[in-house]
Design an enzyme around this catalytic site. Structure first.
Site, PDB file in Angstrom:
ATOM      1  N   LYS A 124      56.753  73.273  27.205  1.00 61.98           N
ATOM      2  CA  LYS A 124      58.063  72.791  27.211  1.00 61.98           C
ATOM      3  C   LYS A 124      58.557  72.973  27.831  1.00 61.98           C
ATOM      4  CE  LYS A 124      60.454  70.492  23.700  1.00 61.98           C
ATOM      5  NZ  LYS A 124      60.648  69.851  23.223  1.00 61.98           N
ATOM      6  N   ASP A 164      62.882  64.831  26.092  1.00 64.53           N
ATOM      7  CA  ASP A 164      63.868  65.516  24.977  1.00 64.53           C
ATOM      8  C   ASP A 164      65.169  65.315  25.167  1.00 64.53           C
ATOM      9  OD1 ASP A 164      63.284  67.784  23.377  1.00 64.53           O
ATOM     10  OD2 ASP A 164      65.397  68.473  23.853  1.00 64.53           O
TER      11      ASP A 164
HETATM   12  O1  2IT Z   1      59.875  67.680  20.465  1.00 65.60           O
HETATM   13  C1  2IT Z   1      59.429  67.289  20.851  1.00 65.60           C
HETATM   14  O2  2IT Z   1      58.184  66.824  20.205  1.00 65.60           O
HETATM   15  C2  2IT Z   1      59.551  66.197  22.500  1.00 65.60           C
HETATM   16  N1  2IT Z   1      60.554  66.401  22.935  1.00 65.60           N
HETATM   17  C3  2IT Z   1      58.633  64.972  22.131  1.00 65.60           C
HETATM   18  C4  2IT Z   1      57.315  65.901  23.427  1.00 65.60           C
HETATM   19  C5  2IT Z   1      56.264  64.843  23.379  1.00 65.60           C
HETATM   20  O3  2IT Z   1      55.619  65.071  24.362  1.00 65.60           O
HETATM   21  O4  2IT Z   1      56.289  63.556  23.581  1.00 65.60           O
END
Ligand code: 2IT
Length: 445
Positions: A124, A164
């Site tokens: 993340k 996100d």
């Molecule tokens: O919290 C999540 O799963 C997302 N923001 C999507 C992450 C993604 O790599 O599609």
């Protein structure tokens, strides 16, 4: 496993990282029993290794605003765990972003991604930069400055970001454009891209769609139908939009959405044009839902309140972490809620979750209910790797199958002796077992 000892040591190492410590504690409580049945995990110190990210990059992001003023923000990428695939997870741009928040999100992402069955590890990233009130040119300059640091840590088989909160198609486009320029490669390292340059159909809707597929499975497993049910949704971004679309399509009635300013109650149902209007509100950049009530006079705006005080059959937190507390949970329970699907990440506080479980409410944690977003990102990666694109129907069918599969895993690992399915336990155990086995197989690294 001695949970208190592990938590004590983590608290000493990472003081004040409350969201991260909250996410770790929840998982440890869920997996304690199965962990104790596997001495090989303990011997390899899987837990001690799994609760710390592989690495974290933090960097300064400096850019120039429209007035010519120099601005400095913080940038981060947490590469949490790559036992089952390249680091994968979104980027969040919001004033509230801290390392603790990104570590909790990356930790959760690791298990969520494992549940999807696709080969993706957990990561993340983000910044305390807020898109609120910024011009398009400022957002582009910020995204480019952010990528000037981050690009060297990414790659199609290394680390693949996505959106996100605060990062949608526009921001992904600006970041990906800069990434390509710096790397001189076109491998699709980023998901949530535009359809014209490697994005996948259904990705924008996928988190909300997947959430509703999951809720549908939960209700079906108890012989209930989603048709005719009332649904309280929080948030008004991409996730809330996808959830409202699919809930309506499945015959339910969405009666609330919310923003930082309060919530909208629309007993006539938020459907059709009203759902599109949600996107317009978001695009305005003001981060408020109040104008909805002026546009649709049959609805009411409730300033500085959360939607959980309304009577609804289904509640779907779709905004942010800890947005539904114990008092909210009790309001929902007293008003007869039957199902709560957490589509935001860690949307419910631990006390709220305890209340739902104690009252035997169908409750799904985010890492199960919102996995459809990242699952569809995984499908976007597959399409990019194959230099092909699938039809909306193909992607949607795969998404449905993945959500049904996650539901089955939760039932398998979370069913209690009285038949109640503890989805928190189910999701945590299923996700953990996969990651732990992958780590064990690959030795002490
Ligand atoms: O919290 C999540 O799963 C997302 N923001 C999507 C992450 C993604 O790599 O599609």
């Amino acid at each position: 496993m001695n949970i208190e000892k592990i938590m004590h040591s983590l608290e000493a190492k990472h003081p004040g990282e409350t969201e991260y410590l909250q996410a770790v504690r929840e998982v440890l409580i869920s997996i304690e029993d199965v962990y104790n049945q596997h001495p090989e995990f303990e011997k390899a110190k899987i837990i001690e290794r799994l609760v710390e990210p592989d690495r974290i990059f933090t960097f300064r992001v400096t850019w120039v605003d429209d007035r010519g003023e120099v601005q400095t923000n913080l940038g981060y990428r947490v590469q949490f765990n790559n036992a089952i695939g390249p680091y994968k997870g979104g980027i969040r741009f919001h004033a509230s972003v801290t390392l603790s928040i990104l570590k909790f999100l990356a930790f959760e992402q690791t298990f969520k991604n494992a549940l999807t069955t696709l080969p993706m590890g957990g990561g993340k990233g983000g910044s305390d930069f807020s898109i609120r009130g910024k011009s398009n040119a400022e957002i582009m300059r910020f995204c480019q400055a952010f990528m000037l640091e981050l690009w060297r840590h990414l790659g199609p088989d290394m680390d693949v970001p996505a959106g996100d909160i605060g990062v949608s198609g526009r921001e992904v486009g600006y970041m990906y454009g800069m990434y390509k320029k710096l790397t001189r490669e076109v491998t699709g390292t980023f998901t949530g891209k535009g359809l014209e340059y490697g994005g996948s159909l259904i990705r924008p809707e996928a988190t909300g769609f997947g959430g509703l597929y999951f809720v549908h499975e939960m209700l079906k497993s108890k012989g209930m139908d989603i048709k005719g049910k009332t649904v309280a949704i929080s948030g008004f971004g991409n996730v809330a939009w996808g959830a409202a679309l699919k809930a309506t399509e499945l015959g339910a009635k969405v009666i609330t959405i919310s923003g930082p300013d309060g919530y909208i109650y629309d007993p006539a149902g938020i459907s059709g044009d009203k759902i599109n209007y949600m996107l317009e509100l978001r695009a305005s950049g003001n981060d408020i839902v109040a104008p909805y009530a002026e546009m649709y006079p049959e609805s009411t705006f409730h300033a500085d309140k959360r939607p959980w005080e309304v009577k609804a059959d289904i509640a779907l937190p779709c905004a942010t972490q800890n947005e539904l507390n114990e008092e909210d949970a009790m309001n929902l329970i007293n008003n007869g809620v039957v199902c709560v699907g957490e589509i935001s990440n860690m949307g419910c506080t631990p006390e709220a979750i305890d209340a739902f479980i104690e009252h035997k409410i169908l409750y799904a944690p985010g890492k199960a209910a919102n996995a459809g977003g990242v699952a569809t990102s995984g499908l976007e990666m597959s399409q990019n790797a194959m230099h092909m694109s699938w039809s909306a129907e193909e992607v949607d069918q795969k998404l449905l199958g993945i959500m049904q599969g996650i539901h089955q895993q939760c039932v398998k690992y979370g069913t209690e002796p009285d038949g109640y399915v503890n989805y928190v336990k189910g999701a945590n155990i299923a996700g953990f077992m996969k990651v732990a086995r992958a780590m064990l197989a690959q030795g002490i690294v």
